[in-house]
Motif scaffolding. Structure first.
Motif, PDB file in Angstrom:
ATOM      1  N   THR A  88      18.785  -9.851 -47.188  1.00 42.46           N
ATOM      2  CA  THR A  88      18.883  -8.401 -47.033  1.00 42.46           C
ATOM      3  C   THR A  88      18.551  -7.968 -45.614  1.00 42.46           C
ATOM      4  OG1 THR A  88      16.601  -8.140 -47.792  1.00 42.46           O
ATOM      5  CG2 THR A  88      18.336  -8.007 -49.452  1.00 42.46           C
ATOM      6  N   GLY A  89      17.918  -8.840 -44.851  1.00 37.91           N
ATOM      7  CA  GLY A  89      17.617  -8.534 -43.457  1.00 37.91           C
ATOM      8  C   GLY A  89      18.643  -9.164 -42.538  1.00 37.91           C
ATOM      9  N   ALA A  90      18.326  -9.215 -41.270  1.00 42.08           N
ATOM     10  CA  ALA A  90      19.220  -9.836 -40.293  1.00 42.08           C
ATOM     11  C   ALA A  90      19.170 -11.352 -40.443  1.00 42.08           C
ATOM     12  CB  ALA A  90      18.814  -9.438 -38.877  1.00 42.08           C
ATOM     13  N   VAL A  91      20.324 -11.982 -40.305  1.00 44.85           N
ATOM     14  CA  VAL A  91      20.395 -13.442 -40.392  1.00 44.85           C
ATOM     15  C   VAL A  91      19.798 -14.047 -39.127  1.00 44.85           C
ATOM     16  CG1 VAL A  91      21.926 -15.427 -40.549  1.00 44.85           C
ATOM     17  CG2 VAL A  91      22.438 -13.353 -41.844  1.00 44.85           C
ATOM     18  N   GLN A  92      18.825 -14.942 -39.318  1.00 39.41           N
ATOM     19  CA  GLN A  92      18.186 -15.591 -38.181  1.00 39.41           C
ATOM     20  C   GLN A  92      18.439 -17.084 -38.251  1.00 39.41           C
ATOM     21  OE1 GLN A  92      14.069 -14.460 -38.350  1.00 39.41           O
ATOM     22  NE2 GLN A  92      14.461 -12.367 -37.677  1.00 39.41           N
ATOM     23  N   GLU A  93      18.467 -17.706 -37.091  1.00 41.92           N
ATOM     24  CA  GLU A  93      18.701 -19.146 -37.031  1.00 41.92           C
ATOM     25  C   GLU A  93      17.531 -19.893 -37.661  1.00 41.92           C
ATOM     26  OE1 GLU A  93      19.736 -22.594 -33.682  1.00 41.92           O
ATOM     27  OE2 GLU A  93      19.633 -20.466 -33.123  1.00 41.92           O
ATOM     28  N   LEU A  94      17.847 -20.916 -38.429  1.00 38.64           N
ATOM     29  CA  LEU A  94      16.820 -21.707 -39.103  1.00 38.64           C
ATOM     30  C   LEU A  94      16.070 -22.540 -38.069  1.00 38.64           C
ATOM     31  CD1 LEU A  94      16.007 -22.165 -42.104  1.00 38.64           C
ATOM     32  CD2 LEU A  94      17.400 -24.235 -42.025  1.00 38.64           C
ATOM     33  N   ASP A  95      14.736 -22.446 -38.079  1.00 41.12           N
ATOM     34  CA  ASP A  95      13.981 -23.196 -37.078  1.00 41.12           C
ATOM     35  C   ASP A  95      13.931 -24.673 -37.457  1.00 41.12           C
ATOM     36  OD1 ASP A  95      11.168 -23.847 -38.362  1.00 41.12           O
ATOM     37  OD2 ASP A  95      11.649 -21.790 -38.926  1.00 41.12           O
ATOM     38  N   SER A  96      13.810 -25.512 -36.449  1.00 34.47           N
ATOM     39  CA  SER A  96      13.907 -26.968 -36.648  1.00 34.47           C
ATOM     40  C   SER A  96      12.760 -27.503 -37.501  1.00 34.47           C
ATOM     41  CB  SER A  96      13.925 -27.677 -35.291  1.00 34.47           C
ATOM     42  OG  SER A  96      12.781 -27.341 -34.525  1.00 34.47           O
ATOM     43  N   ASP A  97      11.567 -26.910 -37.408  1.00 29.08           N
ATOM     44  CA  ASP A  97      10.439 -27.389 -38.211  1.00 29.08           C
ATOM     45  C   ASP A  97      10.702 -27.183 -39.701  1.00 29.08           C
ATOM     46  OD1 ASP A  97       9.095 -28.128 -35.949  1.00 29.08           O
ATOM     47  OD2 ASP A  97       7.845 -26.327 -35.839  1.00 29.08           O
ATOM     48  N   PHE A  98      11.267 -26.013 -40.051  1.00 30.30           N
ATOM     49  CA  PHE A  98      11.551 -25.746 -41.457  1.00 30.30           C
ATOM     50  C   PHE A  98      12.661 -26.665 -41.955  1.00 30.30           C
ATOM     51  CE2 PHE A  98      13.382 -23.526 -45.069  1.00 30.30           C
ATOM     52  CZ  PHE A  98      12.258 -23.093 -45.755  1.00 30.30           C
ATOM     53  N   GLU A  99      13.661 -26.899 -41.107  1.00 28.74           N
ATOM     54  CA  GLU A  99      14.759 -27.785 -41.491  1.00 28.74           C
ATOM     55  C   GLU A  99      14.255 -29.207 -41.713  1.00 28.74           C
ATOM     56  OE1 GLU A  99      19.435 -28.266 -40.150  1.00 28.74           O
ATOM     57  OE2 GLU A  99      18.031 -27.130 -38.924  1.00 28.74           O
ATOM     58  N   ALA A 100      13.327 -29.645 -40.851  1.00 28.93           N
ATOM     59  CA  ALA A 100      12.754 -30.986 -41.005  1.00 28.93           C
ATOM     60  C   ALA A 100      11.922 -31.075 -42.278  1.00 28.93           C
ATOM     61  CB  ALA A 100      11.895 -31.322 -39.786  1.00 28.93           C
ATOM     62  N   LEU A 101      11.186 -30.010 -42.603  1.00 31.56           N
ATOM     63  CA  LEU A 101      10.403 -29.977 -43.839  1.00 31.56           C
ATOM     64  C   LEU A 101      11.324 -30.074 -45.052  1.00 31.56           C
ATOM     65  CD1 LEU A 101       7.749 -29.547 -45.396  1.00 31.56           C
ATOM     66  CD2 LEU A 101       8.116 -27.073 -45.143  1.00 31.56           C
ATOM     67  N   ALA A 102      12.446 -29.362 -45.009  1.00 30.42           N
ATOM     68  CA  ALA A 102      13.399 -29.428 -46.111  1.00 30.42           C
ATOM     69  C   ALA A 102      13.947 -30.845 -46.269  1.00 30.42           C
ATOM     70  CB  ALA A 102      14.541 -28.441 -45.871  1.00 30.42           C
TER      71      ALA A 102
END
Length: 198
Positions: A88-102
């Motif tokens: 519902t907010g502005a689309v932001q680029e996924l940060d690398s730390d969160f992507e690595a955690l996933a």
């Protein structure tokens, strides 16, 4: 003895399939010339009429919509389920730390795109899932409720905003598994028919 010459007309053999009409053949030729990649494009989409169910995961924080869709893609097996992630907010680029955690939790989010909810036609989705993160952004969560029309199959998944991110991911996996069980029960009811016990 082999016979030479032009093939017999369509339908000459009893086992032959019915012939398309000239009009149908003409339309097929036009479609193939103007839209050669029509069916390839359809197969590449992540939701649409070729799926049994289409599910929209919507959150104020796009990361958690992405995680929910990631688990759905990972666990759906051969179920024909379309999906999309939206915020519902502005689309932001996924940060690398969160992507690595996933990735450490078995998820690959690289090929999943997120949209702003206003860009979607929510009528295209028969299942809507709101992913709320308690205590993280109350204003954002109110905005989420405003964007989410009530539907027969509307789900609200509340995550504990104070818990570590890996715990929230595990909680989302449990929610997705329960959603899949729910859809399996619906499929069983449809297969059995009304008034039939199975």
């Amino acid at each position: 003895k082999a016979q030479h010459g032009p093939p017999p007309p369509c339908g000459a053999h009893r086992a032959a399939l019915p012939c398309p009409s000239r009009r149908v053949l003409a339309l097929m030729r036009i479609a193939s010339s103007r839209m050669p990649n029509l069916f390839a494009a359809l197969a590449a989409t992540t939701y649409g009429p070729h799926f049994v169910h289409n599910i929209a995961f919507i959150s104020h924080d796009a990361r958690w919509a992405l995680v929910a869709e990631g688990y759905l893609r990972m666990l759906r097996a051969d179920r024909r389920l379309g999906s999309v992630s939206a915020c519902t907010g502005a689309v932001q680029e996924l940060d690398s730390d969160f992507e690595a955690l996933a990735e450490r939790n078995g998820l690959s989010l690289a090929d999943i795109e997120v949209s702003e909810v206003d860009e979607l036609e929510l009528e295209d989705f028969d299942i809507l899932v709101a992913v709320d993160v308690d205590s993280e952004d109350s204003e954002g969560n109110r905005s989420l409720q405003e964007h989410l029309p009530q539907r027969e199959q509307t789900f609200h998944w509340k995550l504990d905003g104070g818990s570590p991110a890996p715990d929230r991911m595990a909680e989302l996996m449990r929610h997705v598994k329960e959603l899949l069980r729910h859809l399996d029960r619906l499929a069983m009811k449809r297969a059995c028919g009304a008034g039939t016990s199975c």
